[in-house]
Design a protein around this motif. Structure first.
Motif, PDB file in Angstrom:
ATOM      1  N   TYR A 147      43.715  95.359  76.636  1.00  0.00           N
ATOM      2  CA  TYR A 147      43.142  96.646  76.254  1.00  0.00           C
ATOM      3  C   TYR A 147      43.386  96.862  74.769  1.00  0.00           C
ATOM      4  CZ  TYR A 147      47.937  98.491  76.285  1.00  0.00           C
ATOM      5  OH  TYR A 147      49.271  98.700  76.023  1.00  0.00           O
ATOM      6  N   ASP A 148      42.559  97.722  74.164  1.00  0.00           N
ATOM      7  CA  ASP A 148      42.734  98.101  72.759  1.00  0.00           C
ATOM      8  C   ASP A 148      43.163  99.556  72.706  1.00  0.00           C
ATOM      9  OD1 ASP A 148      41.826  95.595  72.166  1.00  0.00           O
ATOM     10  OD2 ASP A 148      39.832  96.230  71.507  1.00  0.00           O
ATOM     11  N   GLU A 193      36.683  89.881  68.406  1.00  0.00           N
ATOM     12  CA  GLU A 193      37.393  90.998  67.814  1.00  0.00           C
ATOM     13  C   GLU A 193      36.501  92.212  67.555  1.00  0.00           C
ATOM     14  OE1 GLU A 193      39.490  87.810  68.136  1.00  0.00           O
ATOM     15  OE2 GLU A 193      37.975  87.679  66.576  1.00  0.00           O
ATOM     16  N   HIS A 207      43.615 102.637  70.180  1.00  0.00           N
ATOM     17  CA  HIS A 207      43.292 103.182  68.864  1.00  0.00           C
ATOM     18  C   HIS A 207      44.122 104.436  68.636  1.00  0.00           C
ATOM     19  CE1 HIS A 207      39.537 100.805  68.009  1.00  0.00           C
ATOM     20  NE2 HIS A 207      39.668 100.597  69.310  1.00  0.00           N
ATOM     21  N   HIS A 264      46.025  95.533  70.073  1.00  0.00           N
ATOM     22  CA  HIS A 264      45.559  94.803  71.253  1.00  0.00           C
ATOM     23  C   HIS A 264      46.767  94.423  72.091  1.00  0.00           C
ATOM     24  CE1 HIS A 264      42.817  92.453  73.723  1.00  0.00           C
ATOM     25  NE2 HIS A 264      43.728  91.497  73.732  1.00  0.00           N
ATOM     26  N   VAL A 272      44.928 100.009  65.205  1.00  0.00           N
ATOM     27  CA  VAL A 272      44.379  99.599  66.494  1.00  0.00           C
ATOM     28  C   VAL A 272      45.221  98.427  66.974  1.00  0.00           C
ATOM     29  CG1 VAL A 272      42.622  98.176  65.342  1.00  0.00           C
ATOM     30  CG2 VAL A 272      42.360  98.756  67.750  1.00  0.00           C
ATOM     31  N   PHE A 312      43.912  93.939  64.110  1.00  0.00           N
ATOM     32  CA  PHE A 312      44.707  94.321  65.267  1.00  0.00           C
ATOM     33  C   PHE A 312      46.203  94.169  65.010  1.00  0.00           C
ATOM     34  CE2 PHE A 312      40.919  93.120  67.956  1.00  0.00           C
ATOM     35  CZ  PHE A 312      40.723  94.372  68.504  1.00  0.00           C
TER      36      PHE A 312
END
Length: 597
Positions: free
Chosen positions: A190-191, A429, A193, A95, A93, A71
């Motif tokens: 939130y993630d 993760e 991508h 976070h 990606v 991340f």
């Protein structure tokens, strides 16, 4: 086209899904099944129902380290394009958090003319008051919208996905992330991508209608195809090899020409489940995304695999009647390799197994004893169990310090006949929390324990609550069967993987040989700068000539010495004169001028 074998399709947030497992070698001969995601009651603009707190006590902070997917993070403030957080590349990606309420995040990246942008948000792990995101791709001026999406994502149902947006000219571009309800909600966390694809996708190779005839994905994971003809047997399969702990981001662009001609495609990842015949699928309608751009449907999926092996990306439609020459698509598959979240990662396996679970209500516990005193930077939990009705089982993990953290509550099949095997790693993760009813061969975040899968500020389970603790001692896994009846199961095995915090960075001692962790005063810093300038030869900081201090004898001694020398003597004691301190610039110092004259 070749006849497709029967599969179980498990898709996101719909009726109860069946189970699937990725097979490293041979493909199961069992009929294939599609597994969908259970339907939620999440509504736009409506705050979700909250549950009582399940979070454990606060613990000491452990030093940060790279996370499981590698991340990146945001740097606040980043609420405008001028203060946007730069992304470290075009395959990342991140976070991040939309907090406090009303927060907006901007991220910047570089792209070339003709590049295609694939970006999606994973909000189903949010412990804030919302999972309803919006995602905007902005031009280099930071204000012009290239493409916008509200609800094309699947994790959660109101998350966002942009697939295949075209970059007009070479330059810096921006992704804006905000919540649908401005000013009153938060998303923690939130993630995001992002994958930027350059050049042209590789065309599919027909027939690729079964796993056995799957088209191997190219190195960049980018392919093009069409669902043509419209038939139940028209399925496009693509194969890829993954290592244990790898995470995939699959993005499906259902209008790559951006000509307004689109179709309702379905995106899947396979194979999983008790019999290795489950296809996990997402099929979001993407309705309502009409402004400021026409509706551009897409699908996004994220998943972390437990075991190394061969896996499959899958494209078709839920309706056999959908398809034809205009049913074109671009599919981008991105792999984020597993990254350890600390150092000296060690797996500890329980010998306190097997344990019977049920039948009927009750608690069963199993322990692991960890030697020494490793300080936790990250902990993952691997569980292997079976139960006739998976939703009957709840799991909590207790540390030697007494910290009690939930892992899951009432997930999986709700009735007999569903998937009965759990072979899963719970990892903060991982790509997503539990969403399907399939748990064999998967790696998941602990459950976001909230009503119907919506966000909940106090109900999200987090293994990070153990970070900073001393791992040495006895850990306990508690499994509760919370339903009376004849259904039961067995805990077959479980283990803990503990990574220690990395050591502090090496630092240079100062000139006084003080430890590097000791605070340095401003006076010491100034002295250090002065020494450096003197060493450099600067005349402004030339060391002044030091006068040798005379040691005066007592009066009687001075008189005796003077008499011996034949000089006049005085019996009056001499008063010691106070010497004036000279400044560094001797040429302008009055006292120095008098002494020199």
């Amino acid at each position: 086209m070749a006849a497709a074998a029967a599969f179980v399709f498990i898709s996101g947030f719909a009726a109860e899904p069946a189970q699937a497992r990725a097979r490293p070698k041979a493909v199961s001969s069992a009929p294939f099944e599609f597994v969908t995601l259970p339907v939620t009651d999440e509504q736009k603009g409506v705050a979700p129902t909250r549950l009582p707190s399940s979070a454990g006590p606060q613990v000491a902070y452990a030093p940060s380290s790279p996370l499981g997917q590698g991340f990146g993070g945001e740097v606040e403030p980043n609420g405008t394009s001028a203060t946007a957080t730069p992304l470290a590349g075009n395959n990342v990606v991140v976070h991040a958090n939309l907090t406090p309420n009303g927060d907006v995040d901007f991220f910047s990246f570089n792209a070339n003319a003709g590049d295609r942008v694939y970006a999606a948000l994973m909000t189903s792990g949010s412990a804030g008051s919302s999972t309803d995101s919006q995602l905007t791709l902005l031009a280099s001026d930071g204000t012009t919208t290239i493409e916008f999406d509200d609800d094309n994502g699947t994790f959660a149902a109101l998350s966002s996905s942009i697939a295949g947006a075209t970059i007009p000219t070479t330059g810096t571009y921006f992704l804006k992330v905000n919540d649908f309800t401005a000013g009153t909600t938060s998303e923690r966390g939130y993630d995001l991508h992002l994958r930027v694809q350059s050049g042209a996708p590789t065309p599919e190779v027909e027939g690729n209608d079964t796993p056995a005839t799957a088209t191997p994905l190219p190195a960049n994971g980018w392919v093009s195809g069409a669902r043509n003809p419209a038939a139940a047997t028209e399925q496009d399969w693509y194969s890829l090899n993954l290592n244990a702990g790898d995470t995939v981001y699959l993005a499906l662009d259902l209008d790559p020409e951006r000509d307004g001609v689109s179709w309702n495609g379905r995106l899947g990842f396979a194979l999983f489940g008790d019999a290795g015949n489950q296809i996990l699928v997402v099929d979001d309608a993407g309705t309502g995304d009409v402004t400021p751009n026409p509706n551009i449907p897409s699908e996004a999926m994220f998943f972390t695999v437990k075991d190394a092996g061969t896996y499959f990306a899958f494209v078709d439609s839920a309706s056999a009647a959908v398809g034809g020459p205009t049913a074109t698509y671009h599919l981008s598959v991105t792999v984020h390799p597993h990254v350890d979240e600390g150092v000296n990662c060690t797996t500890y396996t329980s010998t306190d197994v097997p344990k019977a679970i049920g039948p009927g209500t009750g608690l069963v516990s199993s322990t692991i004893t960890i030697p020494g005193n490793p300080r936790i930077a990250d902990v993952d939990v691997a569980i292997n169990l079976n139960h006739a009705v998976m939703q009957d089982v709840d799991a909590h993990l207790r540390s030697p310090a007494g910290n009690d953290i939930g892992l899951f509550t009432d997930i999986g099949a709700a009735a007999t006949g569903g998937q009965q095997v759990m072979d899963v790693v719970f990892d903060d993760e991982a790509a997503i929390p539990p969403a399907f009813t399939v748990f064999k061969g998967t790696q998941l975040k602990p459950e976001n324990n909230s009503t119907a899968g919506t966000a909940n500020a106090s109900g999200a389970y987090r293994l990070a609550a153990f970070d900073g603790e001393n791992a040495g001692g006895t850990w306990t896994l508690d499994l509760r069967d919370d339903t009376a009846g004849a259904n039961g199961g067995t805990l077959n095995a479980w283990s803990l993987r503990v990574c220690e915090a990395p050591p502090p960075p090496a630092c240079r001692r100062d000139s006084r040989r003080r430890p590097c962790m000791a605070p340095i005063s401003n006076r010491a810093r100034r002295a250090s700068r002065i020494r450096a300038r003197r060493t450099s030869g600067s005349s402004a900081f030339r060391r002044p000539r030091r006068r040798r201090r005379r040691i005066r004898s007592p009066p009687s001694t001075r008189a005796t010495a003077a008499s011996i020398a034949g000089r006049p003597t005085s019996t009056t004691p001499t008063t010691r004169r106070r010497r004036r301190t000279c400044c560094r610039r001797r040429s302008t110092c009055p006292a120095c001028l008098r002494r020199s004259s």
